[in-house]
Design a protein around this motif. Structure first.
Motif, short mmCIF file in Angstrom:
data_model
loop_
_atom_site.label_atom_id
_atom_site.label_comp_id
_atom_site.label_asym_id
_atom_site.label_seq_id
_atom_site.Cartn_x
_atom_site.Cartn_y
_atom_site.Cartn_z
N VAL A 216 0.64 -1.02 -0.14
CA VAL A 216 0.09 0.14 0.02
C VAL A 216 0.82 1.20 -0.15
CG1 VAL A 216 -1.66 1.36 1.22
CG2 VAL A 216 -1.88 -1.11 1.46
N TYR A 217 0.55 2.02 -0.62
CA TYR A 217 1.13 3.56 -0.79
C TYR A 217 0.25 4.59 -0.42
CZ TYR A 217 -0.33 4.73 -5.66
OH TYR A 217 -0.94 5.09 -6.81
N ARG A 218 0.44 5.58 0.40
CA ARG A 218 -0.63 6.51 0.83
C ARG A 218 0.26 7.85 1.04
NH1 ARG A 218 -2.37 9.18 5.24
NH2 ARG A 218 -4.56 9.06 5.68
N SER A 219 -0.10 8.77 -0.01
CA SER A 219 0.62 10.19 -0.04
C SER A 219 -0.06 10.99 1.18
CB SER A 219 0.70 10.87 -1.23
OG SER A 219 -0.75 11.07 -1.61
N GLY A 220 -1.70 10.73 1.27
CA GLY A 220 -2.39 11.67 2.01
C GLY A 220 -3.05 12.57 1.38
N LEU A 221 -2.74 12.75 0.17
CA LEU A 221 -3.26 13.66 -0.81
C LEU A 221 -4.48 13.40 -1.48
CD1 LEU A 221 -0.02 15.18 -2.32
CD2 LEU A 221 -1.09 15.87 -0.27
N GLN A 222 -5.47 14.47 -1.90
CA GLN A 222 -6.79 13.86 -2.36
C GLN A 222 -6.55 13.88 -3.84
OE1 GLN A 222 -9.63 13.57 -0.86
NE2 GLN A 222 -8.63 13.30 1.15
N HIS A 223 -5.87 12.81 -4.41
CA HIS A 223 -5.74 12.46 -5.76
C HIS A 223 -5.46 11.09 -5.83
CE1 HIS A 223 -4.06 12.34 -9.74
NE2 HIS A 223 -4.19 13.71 -9.97
N LEU B 197 0.47 21.50 -2.42
CA LEU B 197 0.73 20.04 -1.49
C LEU B 197 1.42 19.24 -2.37
CD1 LEU B 197 -2.65 19.90 0.15
CD2 LEU B 197 -0.63 20.57 1.32
N VAL B 198 1.32 19.24 -3.73
CA VAL B 198 2.11 18.08 -4.53
C VAL B 198 3.52 18.59 -4.50
CG1 VAL B 198 2.34 17.17 -6.85
CG2 VAL B 198 -0.06 17.41 -5.58
N VAL B 199 3.74 19.78 -4.56
CA VAL B 199 5.36 20.51 -4.87
C VAL B 199 6.02 20.17 -3.36
CG1 VAL B 199 6.43 22.69 -4.40
CG2 VAL B 199 4.87 22.37 -6.28
N ASP B 200 5.38 20.05 -2.37
CA ASP B 200 5.57 19.68 -0.91
C ASP B 200 6.05 18.41 -0.86
OD1 ASP B 200 5.55 22.61 -0.12
OD2 ASP B 200 3.72 21.95 0.96
N ALA B 201 5.32 17.46 -1.66
CA ALA B 201 5.49 16.09 -1.60
C ALA B 201 6.47 15.75 -2.53
CB ALA B 201 4.14 15.40 -1.99
N GLU B 202 6.59 16.36 -3.60
CA GLU B 202 7.94 16.03 -4.58
C GLU B 202 9.10 16.37 -3.90
OE1 GLU B 202 8.15 14.72 -7.66
OE2 GLU B 202 6.25 14.73 -8.63
N SER B 203 9.01 17.58 -3.03
CA SER B 203 10.23 17.83 -2.37
C SER B 203 10.82 16.84 -1.37
CB SER B 203 10.05 19.36 -1.82
OG SER B 203 9.88 20.17 -3.09
#
Length: 244
Positions: free
Chosen positions: A23-30, A137-143
């Motif tokens: 399972v992978y979980r970014s926590g983002l609504q996508h 939020l995606v920028v933060d996750a990518e970083s």
């Protein structure tokens, strides 16, 4: 498939990529940024209940590929899951690489630093359905992606200084996996996506990979075929029942 698991687990997942339920979980609504990547050696009802708890209140997909147990897709359908689409798994030997001509004015750069990460996300946002409210939020996750599962190199293509296209290559599990190939709609049809894909393939070869793999969209498949890729398998995506 091990390369694919490593790529998505970098967005948030278990410490191991060998678990029976991955399972992978970014926590983002996508829906692309959360999901199940493999089920092996465990009953579907038990595993599904576990996944549904881990991914509660998030959009997500269940990937069923050639590394999952036989019968997983049928059992998911019986549980109320719906088929969301499929993607061919494509591969090419990198010693057969023939790079296409680069479109006029295209400059390809490696993503390095916070400003280029923002440009990178902005360039792929329209291709992957990343809306304005999610971009920061995606920028933060990518970083803050995990770096222990392989070597990830991200590329951004610019025309007249504007970031208009992206690709990424993950060197992991003995192959080069290409991801996030996207071109802003205004610049499609010029060979920009092919150039970004080829640039990622060259990097894979430079890092010693002999084979390059990717999962193709309907829009991208013809482009990859012209670059020498052939379909070797398929991954099917399922959506959980509404309310989960």
């Amino acid at each position: 498939m091990a390369n694919l698991r490593a790529h998505w687990l970098a967005w948030g997942g278990s410490d191991s990529i060998q678990d029976d339920l991955v399972v992978y979980r970014s926590g983002l609504q996508h829906g692309l940024l959360n999901g199940v990547l493999r089920l092996s050696g465990r009953s579907v009802p038990e595993a599904a209940a576990d996944a549904e708890q881990q991914l509660a209140n998030l959009p997500w997909r269940w990937w069923v590929g050639p590394d999952s147990d036989a019968g997983v897709a049928e059992a998911l359908r019986e549980r109320g899951y719906s088929r969301n689409g499929s993607m061919p798994i494509m591969a090419v030997r990198l010693d057969q690489l023939s790079a296409p001509p680069s479109p006029a004015g295209l400059i390809i750069e490696r993503v390095d630093g916070p400003d280029s990460v923002t440009d990178y996300v902005d360039a792929y946002a329209s291709s992957f359905g990343v809306g304005h409210t999610l971009r920061a939020l995606v920028v933060d996750a990518e970083s803050s992606l995990r770096t222990d599962l392989g070597r990830l190199i991200r590329l951004v293509g610019r025309i007249d200084g504007r970031a208009v296209a992206t690709s990424a290559v993950l060197i992991s599990n003995g192959v080069a996996g290409v991801y996030w190939v996207g071109t802003h709609p205004t610049y499609r049809g010029r060979g920009v996506g092919a150039a970004l894909t080829a640039a990622a393939m060259v990097i894979g070869r430079q890092h010693g990979a002999l084979v390059c793999t990717l999962q193709a969209s309907a829009l991208g498949a013809p482009v990859y075929q012209r670059l020498g890729f052939t379909q070797v398998s398929e991954v099917v995506l399922y959506s959980p029942p509404s309310g989960l």
